[in-house]
Scaffold this active site. Sequence first.
Site: not given
Length: 299
Positions: A129, A147, A46
């Site tokens: 996020y 996102d 990520e």
Amino acid sequence: MSTPLPEADAPDVPVGEVVVDWYAGAARDLPWRTPGIDPWAVLVSEVMLQQTPVARVEPVWRAWLERWPTPAHLAAASPADVIRAWGKLGYPRRALRLREAAVAISERHAGVVPADVAELEALPGVGTYTARAVACFGYGTRQPVVDTNVRRVVARLVHGRAEAAPARTADLADIAALAPVDDARAVRFSVAVMELGALVCVAGTPRCGVCPVRERCAWRLAGSPAHDGPARRVQKFAGTDRQVRGRLLDVLRAAPEPVPAEALTPAWDDAAQRSRCLDSLLVDGLVEQTPDGRFTLPH
């Protein structure tokens, strides 16, 4: 013989269920989506995927985890080694922040990536996020994960807008309302809707003809109105400070020992911009200056 209508045309099938079923056959085979993937591997992916294409991330992600398979391994690495391993992914401060997160995980959580969103958000460089993505994709907990791709899907599907507005708190509620009731499928939905935005409901010209929920899309039903805000600016790279910083780091990555300032001159002709970018790298902790005035990656 007539062709069966796609599931998207059946109004009694919830949108979230349709998207999950679509994902089963359309998903890209990405290593960080492997069932049972380690939460640390998810966190690394990520961070690397922020503003960086999948194709560039995958080989670096594999090499990174082979070298530093746990937070403790990365925490013990030098910043210089971390910056070198980051290579050309861009935004190299992410590499240092990921190492800082690894140190925090080692010190605060006995080397185990936390599952709690609040504890994840407390780690260096981990925002809302990323925290929700790790909790959802790494631990399989039901979380709305939003996102840019997801916000664009929701903007069109739910609100009838061509493109997403700036991020807002209500985005989480919007996507949560679409998720399936079953927790396992809700987790699957979080990645499925992200994939829908990346592959089908793309920016500019979406591929509506292959969209599984095209018959429910408020934007399409409204006649696909044009974006009503200012045109999106395309971010240039050539000649920017980002490019100069990258070239300076390239010199230092290749150098086995500290280099004098004149060794950086070939990296960029504009002396003023080169000096400004070197100063910014020093401020960001990506470069250090030795007592004798030479420059090196941090140790």
